[in-house]
Design an enzyme around this catalytic site. Sequence first.
Site, mmCIF file in Angstrom:
data_model
loop_
_atom_site.group_PDB
_atom_site.id
_atom_site.type_symbol
_atom_site.label_atom_id
_atom_site.label_comp_id
_atom_site.label_asym_id
_atom_site.label_seq_id
_atom_site.Cartn_x
_atom_site.Cartn_y
_atom_site.Cartn_z
ATOM 1 N N ASP A 1 0.837 -1.194 0.000
ATOM 2 C CA ASP A 1 0.000 0.000 0.000
ATOM 3 C C ASP A 1 0.871 1.244 0.000
ATOM 4 O O ASP A 1 2.071 1.184 0.295
ATOM 5 C CB ASP A 1 -0.943 -0.001 1.202
ATOM 6 N N GLU B 1 22.692 -21.275 -18.827
ATOM 7 C CA GLU B 1 21.823 -20.392 -18.052
ATOM 8 C C GLU B 1 22.627 -19.322 -17.319
ATOM 9 O O GLU B 1 22.157 -18.189 -17.149
ATOM 10 C CB GLU B 1 20.987 -21.212 -17.077
#
Length: 798
Positions: free
Chosen positions: A583, A663
């Site tokens: 928030d 990777e």
Amino acid sequence: MPVFIDETRRLFTIHTKHTTYQMTVGKYGHLLHLYYGKKLAFHDAPDSCGSDVEPSEIAPDLRYLLTFYDRGFSGNPYDAGTDRTYSMDALPQEYPCFGTGDYRSTALQIRNADGTASCDLRYKSARILDEKYSIPGMPAIYSDIPREAAAEANADECCRKDCPETDNGGQKKPAQPPAQTLEVILEDKASGVEVTLLYGVLSDSDVITRAARIRNTGADTIYVEKAASCCLDFLYGEFDLIHFHGRHGMERQFSRTPLSHAEQILQSRRGASSHQQNPFFILASNDAGETNGDCYGFQLLYSGNFKGEASVDQYKQTRALLGISDELFSWKLMPGEAFDTPEAALCCSNAGFGALSEEYHRLIRRHVCRGYWRDRRRPVLINSWEAAYFDFDADKLVRIAKQASELGVEMLVLDDGWFGKRDSDTSGLGDWYVNEEKLGSTLKAVSEQVNALGMKFGLWIEPEMVSEDSDLYRAHPDWAFVIPGRKPVRGRDQLVLDFSRKEVVDHILEQICAVISAANVSYIKMDMNRHLSDIYSLTAREQNQGATLHRYVLGVYDFLERLQARFPELLIEGCAGGGGRFDAGMLYYTPQIWCSDNSDAIERLRIQYGTSFGYPISAVGSHVSAVPNHQTGRRTDIVTRGVVAMAGTFGYELDLNLISEEEKEIVRRQIRDYIKYSDLIREGRYFRLSSPMENEEYTAWEFSSEDGAEALLNLIKTGAHCNSPVEYVKLCGLDPNGWYRLTETLSTQNGRGERSAGNKVLEDEQTLYPGSALMAAGLPVPWMNGEYQAWQVYLKRV
């Protein structure tokens, strides 16, 4: 000036860059809402106006919008006499009170000393301050814009004679203040309740902030039973309610429903803003979309229980409220005391959701987030949690850090398990001292080894919680929320510390500060892994337990404020089981928040999509995690995981020692690309190019610079079909007169990093594309074999 008071007409007008907000005092003293929407022009005042202000400063008078009819079963104020056309049950109001004959949901409810619930607020006075108000102990939007820059930001495109930014001769006025506050004071003379309504406006924003200060000026004690931060009444219009529901691991899911005569309530009772609802919602016209339609945003800067309400009344008027939840809330006000509500940020857009989101993104980046890290790129980090969980020692941590540093990672974060007796999640919380026996080392020695690799060092904490199996709980069982005579509800085998008590906050803060000081800690991830129940504070008076939940939130804010003051360059990332306290209130203290404990790249498409409506990308904690994903079991390519994680602060949640050499090379490239594009991602305009809730084929988003000179297109293929048709994606935010060179970055097409043979669009990266065509006609999405493939394209204006 953005704020105007016309005392003669008792008219109050607020202008932002593109919107106008207006209210007036009714003939019996009630503060009535008139308009909030597209910016209205100023006009010369007719001679009959009778105003004593300069003609060029006459705001449009919208009092004509008010209508008065005799409405059955809608009562009238006593001082209206026999006038049955004036009813608070039908009139639009700025801060409606319970007890005035308004039977709709109200913003304020007072319980008086005699037990009655009644308050009748009437206009007392108003004034303008050339600064943005603040709220004691709570987050509030601030302005740090120089006066000269504010004048430039607020100037109209042209200087007309009747423009409020010029004088009567068309000359530009002196520099305006970067922010203003309108204070409107209302009073209930019978009880002595005085309410100051606060309206804040920034010169560089289309947001209007709202808050209320309730003061007891009477002789008796009263109780505030409900106090919303804002109310917005609409005289007409049909709206959809857009809100963002969810659950742990699947937060902020976009939902759109037509607003009806039934009251729709969005709220949290959990002591935190919660995974289940978010203190942000939108009212939108039925036809509103990303680039069109009217929409109104409501965002609360608060991290505790909240309540949002919206409904259509009997006369097809719409009312929306947002503020602290009134459930389990009761604030005792002694004579002379005051209560401040949290702040709400309102925004109106006439150009759809995209423009609304853009305003909130800028607002939070520039006027909510604070401190050293507000405008800086955050370090690319690796977190130990999914790499080791509780099973680690100093040697293992250094091995993880060494491999990560070789690939370009800039910080190691040691997650849960480094303190107290903490080998599982059943013990140790509250004992914030280093478990050197488990580490086989001091924490300082670990941090020094990590620093020697050229990396920063960070820690995970959960300061609001306590384990029953802890030294702290054994010494201070009354510091936890437990109702006397009852067994508490456990969550994750832990209880909640009473942060409404200063001595509790002080103790935990001092313990954690000692660890940070001793170990050169550069980053803190502050978690909260259960919600609140059994609300009882030993130090609260029995009749004021209703204040405990709010005082708890104030305690959390106090902890964060003091922690940041002690360590100004400390980067704090908020977390509450991931996105359970995502928030604007927390972003005032922590410039980024772990978006969700769900790190699955495909699930994150929906989570990050919903989050983007009210919050900027710079606030989103997003990482590349291991596969199979630890939450869903899904396997996605590391390139796909990287593209999704780049829509955030970026990092890794795995042991990079365990991935392949191929990777590892991809990780190197991901980090280089993220750093290269970090300014564009963090500060650029963000566009949702498709919705994962509606488009089953792909999800696409874009970052573009403010001037349209560069952009980064991101697309994840989510559907795979035989002989599928070609999809097209239209870009946004480009220069329509510009030409662009497109460079495909690392993708999963036809082998990592190679262009697909079926994609002729980018076969020659020297080809130039017109910006107008890329926005109007779009770009064909390349053929991709299989689901969950990624495509990322960098666009540069030549």
